[in-house]
Motif scaffolding. Sequence first.
Motif, mmCIF file in Angstrom:
data_model
loop_
_atom_site.group_PDB
_atom_site.id
_atom_site.type_symbol
_atom_site.label_atom_id
_atom_site.label_comp_id
_atom_site.label_asym_id
_atom_site.label_seq_id
_atom_site.Cartn_x
_atom_site.Cartn_y
_atom_site.Cartn_z
ATOM 1 N N GLY A 58 0.843 -1.194 0.000
ATOM 2 C CA GLY A 58 0.000 0.000 0.000
ATOM 3 C C GLY A 58 0.869 1.232 0.000
ATOM 4 O O GLY A 58 2.046 1.184 0.397
ATOM 5 N N GLN A 88 -5.630 13.389 0.850
ATOM 6 C CA GLN A 88 -4.833 12.557 -0.041
ATOM 7 C C GLN A 88 -4.426 13.395 -1.250
ATOM 8 O O GLN A 88 -5.221 14.192 -1.763
ATOM 9 N N GLU A 92 -2.653 9.328 -4.706
ATOM 10 C CA GLU A 92 -1.862 8.279 -4.063
ATOM 11 C C GLU A 92 -2.597 7.823 -2.811
ATOM 12 O O GLU A 92 -2.341 8.288 -1.692
ATOM 13 N N ASP A 93 -3.545 6.886 -3.007
ATOM 14 C CA ASP A 93 -4.436 6.514 -1.906
ATOM 15 C C ASP A 93 -4.735 5.014 -1.881
ATOM 16 O O ASP A 93 -5.813 4.593 -1.451
ATOM 17 N N ASP A 94 -3.783 4.194 -2.318
ATOM 18 C CA ASP A 94 -3.979 2.749 -2.332
ATOM 19 C C ASP A 94 -3.557 2.145 -1.005
ATOM 20 O O ASP A 94 -2.475 1.574 -0.864
ATOM 21 N N TYR A 95 -4.411 2.294 0.011
ATOM 22 C CA TYR A 95 -4.091 1.756 1.334
ATOM 23 C C TYR A 95 -5.361 1.567 2.137
ATOM 24 O O TYR A 95 -6.394 2.174 1.854
ATOM 25 N N ASN A 96 -5.285 0.714 3.128
ATOM 26 C CA ASN A 96 -6.374 0.514 4.080
ATOM 27 C C ASN A 96 -6.191 1.417 5.281
ATOM 28 O O ASN A 96 -5.069 1.642 5.739
ATOM 29 N N LYS A 104 -9.435 -1.579 1.110
ATOM 30 C CA LYS A 104 -9.221 -1.713 -0.329
ATOM 31 C C LYS A 104 -8.400 -2.952 -0.671
ATOM 32 O O LYS A 104 -7.917 -3.088 -1.788
ATOM 33 N N LYS A 106 -5.538 -3.523 0.642
ATOM 34 C CA LYS A 106 -4.164 -3.036 0.640
ATOM 35 C C LYS A 106 -3.583 -3.080 2.049
ATOM 36 O O LYS A 106 -4.257 -3.426 3.015
#
Length: 398
Positions: A58, A88, A92-96, A104, A106
């Motif tokens: 992530g 954000q 760039e926000d691919d995280y839990n 997500k 991630k």
Amino acid sequence: MELKKSKLALTLASVLSAGFMSTSAMAADSLATAFKEGTAFGDFRLRYEDAEIGATDGSALTFRTRLGFKTAAVSGFSALVEFEDNRQVLGEDDYNTALAGVNKGKAEISDPEFTELEQAYIAYANGGFSAKLGRQVITLDGHRHIGHVGWRQDRQTFDALNVGFKSGDFNATLAYVYKHNRIFGEVRDVDADTILVNLSYDTGFGKAVAYGYQIAPEATQEVDTYGVSFTGATGGDVKFSYSAEYAVQDNKTLDIDTSYLSLELGATFSGFTVKVGQETLGSDDGNGHFITPLATLHKFNGFADVFLGHTFNSPATGMGLVDTYAFVGTKVGGVALKAFYHTFDSDEGSLDYGDEIDFVAATKFGSYTTGLKYATYSAKDGSYADTDRLWIWVETSF
């Protein structure tokens, strides 16, 4: 040290409200002066974080803003208000952020988007007496039990009546907390019935502390913790530091009794600081362990944040934790360099939880601070997953 919580809260409120009533006739021009001579303040932090937990990754790029205003003191009274926001950046926000309801598939990065009232309190100070009523930051004794979790973008605060007294080398803090404002926006804020008592005395060769923390939030475990600590240092060409702390805890929710022990020795010489220590979060026969639910947890047990689950008694960690660590720090060309090594074991049984290496480099240029931090955790005995985390940040304040 059983305290009648409702009676204590009423007593503390009476002390502060008496002061308020005594100044009820404050002239309008005095109030105008308080605002005219007040101070606006703020800080800004842009941070990138990358996480790999087992086969899951992530990443996050977030921008945190705090803006506030503090009045000048008039007849000992002042007020402060502060707002906090996190956004954000550049998608760039691919995280839990699981506890904020963001899943997500991630890796976990605990920095959700939010906008909230960070602090809002009225304060009074006169001689050695001080008091604050409202939403505020409270930190005690290195953040191990009570902290603000300032590493995360959402700082932890408390809605509380907080009274302090200082006389010579003696300090006392007594607070009644009626809400815990956690680090996930408003999603995990909980009403509370918490009492914090902290007494300290500077002996001249170290600070002795005795404390009692009765933590009673509605949404998690109710624990009473009582402990003592001693922290000091020597002078000279080689400076030695030392600290020791012991506490016992009654977990009313799980009906267990546990203990805590921390020992650390350090030395500073020729521009280097080295430390070795051990911290034990004790277990009650594997049924649960010592917890510190209001601590600045990122500061302890490795920057990879693998053992945050110890705070909430996840099933994998009921055996407790023994963290044996070493630290070395220095400064090169204006850059502060730090390195940590941790080895983790269970308190109950003989589980080897693995080890971790952490690095930090940070420097200032003008009003800006920039830094890089990296943590790598190697798991053993199958209890946790290998974890790597990287942070790069820049921040400033006024």
